[in-house]
Design a protein around this motif. Structure first.
Motif: not given
Length: 291
Positions: A25-26, A31-36, A40-41, A47-48
């Motif tokens: 997500v930008t 700000v850049v965020l990562g999800f899954t 686990g991460d 991107t984390l």
């Protein structure tokens, strides 16, 4: 057509797969965020992507032609990733979302499946649900201007040109009657109704739209809001109050002396006038309806 990297294609062709989905997500502020949805991460394409309990996506509703497709993503609020206050403040509105298919055993094996934008966001019970719209949704957005009687400029912007200095009050919150009604000090010199349809901005940056500005019997100023505040506001917090505009030509002329910059079309006849017939009481000579 999506072209798979050779390594990922070979993995998918095997008897067992270890794949998950990841979202990058930008936000519009950079700000850049990562999800899954993995447990686990993992670090994917630099991107984390954090594992969030309950973070999941719906099936996508696709359409033929150039119709916009959509899907949803849901999850719980996390103080270090997604805060309810960030969603309420609109930080995620219009954010760019990239959806990846990832081999969680080897995250270097990933492929971009789709690019979406965040649409409507709803919040309830510590959970959120965000609509992901395809870029084709931009084709549904209105382009150009509409011919309306009322002005389509925002009060005080470049198209409007009104200097808001004389229509702004500085004060402080005295008390919160409830989240839709605030008593305010420092603006008692303004007549009742001056800030009707206006807006307020707290020192913290939060904004709210004002429905009515009234003066109570004891002289206290009360502001009624169209929508309740997202949080309880403490007494003494500084507030800036800005007058509103009902977008009518008469208001622009009499209150703001700004009729030369009016961005509406006040002389466009309405449907009642267009369907009326000639009589001896009204003029139908093509002239202006009012000055």
């Amino acid at each position: 057509m999506i072209e798979l990297p050779e390594a990922l294609a070979a993995h998918l062709a095997g008897d067992a797969t270890t794949t998950c989905r990841a979202w990058r997500v930008t936000r519009r502020d950079g700000v850049v965020l990562g999800f899954t949805d993995h447990d686990g991460d993992l670090t994917m394409d630099g991107t984390l992507c954090r594992a969030a309990s309950g973070f999941s996506a719906s099936d996508e509703e696709a359409a033929t032609g150039i119709a916009a497709s959509s899907s949803d993503v849901a999850g719980g609020f996390s103080s270090d990733v997604i805060a309810e206050e960030d969603l309420a403040a609109g930080h995620f509105d219009g954010a760019r979302v990239e959806l990846f298919l990832v081999n969680w055993v080897d995250p270097s094996q990933c492929v971009l499946l789709a690019v979406r934008e965040v649409g409507e966001v709803t919040r309830s019970g510590g959970q959120f649900k965000a609509e992901l719209r395809s870029l084709a949704n931009r084709l549904d957005q209105p382009q150009g201007r509409l011919f309306n009687r009322r002005c389509d400029a925002a009060l005080g912007d470049a198209r409007c040109g009104v200097d808001l200095a004389g229509f702004t009050g500085q004060g402080a919150i005295l008390a919160m009657v409830d989240r839709s009604h605030l008593t305010v000090s420092g603006i008692a010199s303004f007549a009742a109704g001056f800030f009707d349809q206006g807006s307020l901005r707290l020192a913290s940056g939060e904004r709210a739209e004002i429905e009515a500005h009234t003066v109570l019997v004891d002289g206290t100023v009360q502001l009624s809001l169209w929508l309740p505040m997202e949080r309880d506001v403490a007494g003494g917090e500084a507030v800036t109050v800005i007058a509103g505009c009902d977008k009518r030509f008469s208001t622009c002329k009499s209150r703001f002396n700004n009729h030369l910059n009016f961005r509406g079309f006040p002389h466009v006849p309405g449907s009642d006038f267009a369907y009326s017939y000639v009589d001896g009481e009204r003029a139908h000579d093509g002239g202006v309806l009012f000055s």
